[in-house]
Design a protein around this motif. Structure first.
Motif, PDB file in Angstrom:
ATOM      1  N   TYR A  55       0.993  -1.304  -0.003  1.00 20.37           N
ATOM      2  CA  TYR A  55      -0.049   0.093   0.035  1.00 20.37           C
ATOM      3  C   TYR A  55       0.894   1.144  -0.053  1.00 20.37           C
ATOM      4  CZ  TYR A  55      -4.678  -1.953   0.669  1.00 20.37           C
ATOM      5  OH  TYR A  55      -5.858  -2.611   0.222  1.00 20.37           O
ATOM      6  N   GLN A  56       1.953   1.296   1.084  1.00 21.43           N
ATOM      7  CA  GLN A  56       2.485   2.438   1.209  1.00 21.43           C
ATOM      8  C   GLN A  56       3.538   2.824  -0.259  1.00 21.43           C
ATOM      9  OE1 GLN A  56       3.951   2.209   5.098  1.00 21.43           O
ATOM     10  NE2 GLN A  56       2.092   2.819   5.977  1.00 21.43           N
ATOM     11  N   GLU A  57       4.036   1.813  -0.391  1.00 21.26           N
ATOM     12  CA  GLU A  57       5.331   2.206  -1.440  1.00 21.26           C
ATOM     13  C   GLU A  57       4.631   1.816  -2.963  1.00 21.26           C
ATOM     14  OE1 GLU A  57       8.577  -0.407  -0.415  1.00 21.26           O
ATOM     15  OE2 GLU A  57       8.848   0.681   1.560  1.00 21.26           O
ATOM     16  N   ALA A  58       3.600   1.421  -3.015  1.00 22.20           N
ATOM     17  CA  ALA A  58       3.179   1.053  -4.554  1.00 22.20           C
ATOM     18  C   ALA A  58       1.841   1.438  -4.769  1.00 22.20           C
ATOM     19  CB  ALA A  58       3.324  -0.431  -4.969  1.00 22.20           C
ATOM     20  N   LEU A  59       0.897   0.945  -4.110  1.00 24.83           N
ATOM     21  CA  LEU A  59      -0.675   1.283  -4.566  1.00 24.83           C
ATOM     22  C   LEU A  59      -0.984   2.670  -4.264  1.00 24.83           C
ATOM     23  CD1 LEU A  59      -2.237  -1.884  -3.115  1.00 24.83           C
ATOM     24  CD2 LEU A  59      -2.089  -1.654  -5.489  1.00 24.83           C
ATOM     25  N   GLU A  60      -0.504   3.333  -3.208  1.00 25.37           N
ATOM     26  CA  GLU A  60      -1.024   4.491  -2.870  1.00 25.37           C
ATOM     27  C   GLU A  60      -0.559   5.641  -3.714  1.00 25.37           C
ATOM     28  OE1 GLU A  60      -2.343   3.642   1.589  1.00 25.37           O
ATOM     29  OE2 GLU A  60      -0.544   4.917   1.278  1.00 25.37           O
ATOM     30  N   PRO A  61       1.001   5.416  -3.776  1.00 27.57           N
ATOM     31  CA  PRO A  61       1.666   6.428  -4.906  1.00 27.57           C
ATOM     32  C   PRO A  61       1.157   6.272  -6.314  1.00 27.57           C
ATOM     33  CG  PRO A  61       3.234   5.277  -3.537  1.00 27.57           C
ATOM     34  CD  PRO A  61       1.939   4.642  -3.128  1.00 27.57           C
ATOM     35  N   THR A  62       0.812   5.028  -6.736  1.00 31.90           N
ATOM     36  CA  THR A  62       0.311   5.086  -8.113  1.00 31.90           C
ATOM     37  C   THR A  62      -1.080   5.787  -8.367  1.00 31.90           C
ATOM     38  OG1 THR A  62       1.701   3.107  -8.219  1.00 31.90           O
ATOM     39  CG2 THR A  62       0.070   3.317 -10.110  1.00 31.90           C
ATOM     40  N   PHE A  63      -1.766   5.430  -7.259  1.00 35.40           N
ATOM     41  CA  PHE A  63      -3.102   6.024  -7.345  1.00 35.40           C
ATOM     42  C   PHE A  63      -2.966   7.696  -7.492  1.00 35.40           C
ATOM     43  CE2 PHE A  63      -7.121   7.604  -5.070  1.00 35.40           C
ATOM     44  CZ  PHE A  63      -7.919   7.253  -6.083  1.00 35.40           C
ATOM     45  N   GLN A  64      -2.150   7.967  -6.732  1.00 34.27           N
ATOM     46  CA  GLN A  64      -2.112   9.550  -6.707  1.00 34.27           C
ATOM     47  C   GLN A  64      -1.766  10.028  -7.721  1.00 34.27           C
ATOM     48  OE1 GLN A  64       0.399   9.393  -2.968  1.00 34.27           O
ATOM     49  NE2 GLN A  64      -1.290  10.407  -1.690  1.00 34.27           N
ATOM     50  N   LYS A  65      -1.246   9.334  -8.710  1.00 35.95           N
ATOM     51  CA  LYS A  65      -0.641   9.758  -9.983  1.00 35.95           C
ATOM     52  C   LYS A  65      -1.785   9.863 -11.063  1.00 35.95           C
ATOM     53  CE  LYS A  65       4.258   8.436  -9.249  1.00 35.95           C
ATOM     54  NZ  LYS A  65       5.392   7.845  -9.704  1.00 35.95           N
ATOM     55  N   THR A  66      -2.651   9.054 -10.859  1.00 40.17           N
ATOM     56  CA  THR A  66      -3.959   9.169 -11.809  1.00 40.17           C
ATOM     57  C   THR A  66      -5.052  10.305 -11.658  1.00 40.17           C
ATOM     58  OG1 THR A  66      -5.371   7.994 -10.074  1.00 40.17           O
ATOM     59  CG2 THR A  66      -3.869   6.593 -11.598  1.00 40.17           C
ATOM     60  N   PRO A  67      -5.727  10.550 -12.533  1.00 41.54           N
ATOM     61  CA  PRO A  67      -6.726  11.928 -12.285  1.00 41.54           C
ATOM     62  C   PRO A  67      -7.520  11.449 -11.000  1.00 41.54           C
ATOM     63  CG  PRO A  67      -6.356  11.065 -14.738  1.00 41.54           C
ATOM     64  CD  PRO A  67      -5.704  10.216 -13.884  1.00 41.54           C
ATOM     65  N   ALA A  68      -7.851  10.380 -10.966  1.00 41.35           N
ATOM     66  CA  ALA A  68      -8.909   9.987  -9.742  1.00 41.35           C
ATOM     67  C   ALA A  68      -8.224  10.198  -8.434  1.00 41.35           C
ATOM     68  CB  ALA A  68      -9.604   8.604  -9.953  1.00 41.35           C
ATOM     69  N   GLY A  69      -6.832  10.107  -8.459  1.00 41.78           N
ATOM     70  CA  GLY A  69      -5.928  10.338  -7.223  1.00 41.78           C
ATOM     71  C   GLY A  69      -5.504  11.701  -6.908  1.00 41.78           C
ATOM     72  N   LYS A  70      -5.683  12.568  -7.744  1.00 42.72           N
ATOM     73  CA  LYS A  70      -5.256  13.984  -7.618  1.00 42.72           C
ATOM     74  C   LYS A  70      -5.608  14.437  -6.489  1.00 42.72           C
ATOM     75  CE  LYS A  70      -4.833  18.274 -10.033  1.00 42.72           C
ATOM     76  NZ  LYS A  70      -5.123  18.990 -11.508  1.00 42.72           N
ATOM     77  N   GLY A  71      -4.664  14.988  -5.671  1.00 41.69           N
ATOM     78  CA  GLY A  71      -4.913  15.784  -4.507  1.00 41.69           C
ATOM     79  C   GLY A  71      -5.328  14.974  -3.089  1.00 41.69           C
ATOM     80  N   VAL A  72      -5.357  13.625  -3.408  1.00 43.36           N
ATOM     81  CA  VAL A  72      -5.431  12.774  -2.503  1.00 43.36           C
ATOM     82  C   VAL A  72      -4.542  12.296  -1.349  1.00 43.36           C
ATOM     83  CG1 VAL A  72      -6.352  10.198  -1.805  1.00 43.36           C
ATOM     84  CG2 VAL A  72      -7.653  11.383  -3.745  1.00 43.36           C
ATOM     85  N   SER A  73      -4.746  12.267  -0.167  1.00 42.71           N
ATOM     86  CA  SER A  73      -3.786  11.907   0.833  1.00 42.71           C
ATOM     87  C   SER A  73      -4.122  10.639   1.679  1.00 42.71           C
ATOM     88  CB  SER A  73      -3.352  13.194   1.867  1.00 42.71           C
ATOM     89  OG  SER A  73      -4.469  13.314   2.607  1.00 42.71           O
ATOM     90  N   GLN A 265     -13.747   4.977  -2.801  1.00 45.66           N
ATOM     91  CA  GLN A 265     -14.360   4.178  -3.780  1.00 45.66           C
ATOM     92  C   GLN A 265     -13.675   3.942  -4.892  1.00 45.66           C
ATOM     93  OE1 GLN A 265     -17.010   2.023  -3.131  1.00 45.66           O
ATOM     94  NE2 GLN A 265     -16.132   1.182  -5.253  1.00 45.66           N
ATOM     95  N   LYS A 266     -13.106   5.371  -5.223  1.00 39.31           N
ATOM     96  CA  LYS A 266     -12.468   5.362  -6.646  1.00 39.31           C
ATOM     97  C   LYS A 266     -10.930   4.687  -6.449  1.00 39.31           C
ATOM     98  CE  LYS A 266     -14.175   9.882  -8.375  1.00 39.31           C
ATOM     99  NZ  LYS A 266     -13.601  10.997  -8.567  1.00 39.31           N
ATOM    100  N   PHE A 267     -10.381   4.664  -5.095  1.00 38.23           N
ATOM    101  CA  PHE A 267      -9.156   4.063  -4.661  1.00 38.23           C
ATOM    102  C   PHE A 267      -9.417   2.407  -4.749  1.00 38.23           C
ATOM    103  CE2 PHE A 267      -6.264   2.556  -1.339  1.00 38.23           C
ATOM    104  CZ  PHE A 267      -5.091   2.356  -2.272  1.00 38.23           C
ATOM    105  N   LEU A 268     -10.598   1.949  -4.305  1.00 37.06           N
ATOM    106  CA  LEU A 268     -10.818   0.712  -4.300  1.00 37.06           C
ATOM    107  C   LEU A 268     -11.130   0.170  -5.947  1.00 37.06           C
ATOM    108  CD1 LEU A 268     -11.645  -1.641  -2.728  1.00 37.06           C
ATOM    109  CD2 LEU A 268     -13.870  -0.925  -2.618  1.00 37.06           C
TER     110      LEU A 268
END
Length: 341
Positions: A55-73, A265-268
């Motif tokens: 989660y911390q090193e792969a899933l979350e950083p990759t999601f944050q680079k997507t349009p849906a993950g923009k601005g998500v912490s 939900q977008k992260f899921l």
């Protein structure tokens, strides 16, 4: 709703400055509402112990680079599955909950925190799969190939405590089920579980803690998720692992909580996308999208079975892991091991 004539008169009779102020305020409120609903915000992930690094090193950083993950912490909390579930029940903030076994999700459904239809999601609400494996010292000096070898050979075993760890419950049901697969009776299968537990050198609180104990020298073998064995090898630990012919398919449930932000939900959805599933696979987990499962890396054991073989987790948790009357609880109590949740 159409304004009546008196409303229109009051509006147009208002000072221009007030109208300008009202316009600015409405615009600000409108912009703020749009930002909250479309992107950004904080996602609180609460999960079982083993996927923390993924989660911390792969899933979350990759999601944050997507349009849906923009601005998500993100904020994260990982630990023994049962402990994590009880913490959320007691009030720990959570947007996404990912547990080792379905009973820990059921607790939150009963508490009104997770929707009862979580299993009707994509892939039946399962984030990723694994199988129970036997982790051994480099070169497999004890010659372990099956769960039967744990019963007949002089080995000390590490497996987590099943009253805090979901992974431990999978381990126990793997041993139990392997005996049924061989045509043995339920009594003989339970005796096998008792033998394995009586040989435990340690029963740490979580699967991750169990792996740490093993790599630090405790025990001859470790019962664990296949992905944990792969992780240990990737990190340079001197271990090998065996996937027995008769073992259980591990399915780990995931859901958003009822009050989670839209971004959760977008992260899921991202976790279930091809990109997300490939990340799971790259880190030793079996994708739930079967089209993405590499049969060379993840061969299907000949005698693979699921928890449904025993009636599903509701029945298993009652029959085997009830803290007072469960079959495994009674064995652990005889061995002097805590069954307090």
């Amino acid at each position: 709703m159409k304004a009546d004539s008196s409303t229109r008169r009051r509006f147009f009779g208002a000072p221009i400055g007030a109208l300008l102020l009202l316009t600015v305020l409405l615009a600000a409120v409108g912009c703020g509402s749009s930002d909250d609903s479309s992107s950004g915000g904080k996602i609180s992930v609460v999960g079982y112990s083993t996927p923390e690094t993924v989660y911390q090193e792969a899933l979350e950083p990759t999601f944050q680079k997507t349009p849906a993950g923009k601005g998500v912490s993100f904020s994260n909390s990982f630990g023994a599955s049962g402990d994590q579930s009880r913490a959320v029940e007691a009030g720990q903030p959570a947007s996404v909950v990912h547990f080792a076994q379905a009973g820990d999700m059921t607790r939150l459904v009963d508490a009104g925190i997770v929707d009862a239809n979580w299993e009707k999601q994509k892939y039946n609400g399962i984030a990723e799969d694994s199988v129970v494996s036997i982790v051994v010292r480099k070169g497999n000096p004890k010659g372990i190939q099956s769960f039967d070898d744990l019963l007949t050979k002089d080995v000390s075993i590490v497996t987590p405590n099943p009253f805090s760890s979901g992974g431990a419950r999978w381990n126990i049901m793997a041993v139990y089920g392997s005996q049924l697969q061989e045509g043995k009776s339920e009594t003989e299968a339970l005796d096998a579980v008792k033998t394995v537990l009586s040989k435990t050198d340690a029963q740490p609180g979580s699967a991750s803690d169990a792996l740490t104990a093993f790599t630090q020298g405790q025990g001859d073998v470790l019962l664990s998720y296949e992905n944990e064995a792969i992780r240990a090898q990737t990190e340079g630990e001197d271990v090998d692992y065996v996937v027995p012919d008769n073992t259980i398919l591990i399915e780990t449930p995931i859901a958003v909580t009822k009050d989670a932000p839209e971004s959760a939900q977008k992260f899921l959805d991202f976790l279930w996308s091809d990109a997300g599933q490939k990340i799971w696979a790259d880190n030793g987990y079996r994708p739930v999208n079967k089209a993405l499962v590499d049969p060379q890396k993840f061969p299907t054991p000949k005698g693979l079975y699921t928890i449904d073989k025993f009636g599903g987790w509701d029945k298993v948790n009652t029959d085997f892991f009830d803290e007072t009357n469960g079959k495994v609880a009674k064995i652990e109590q005889e061995l002097g091991v805590s069954t307090a949740g």
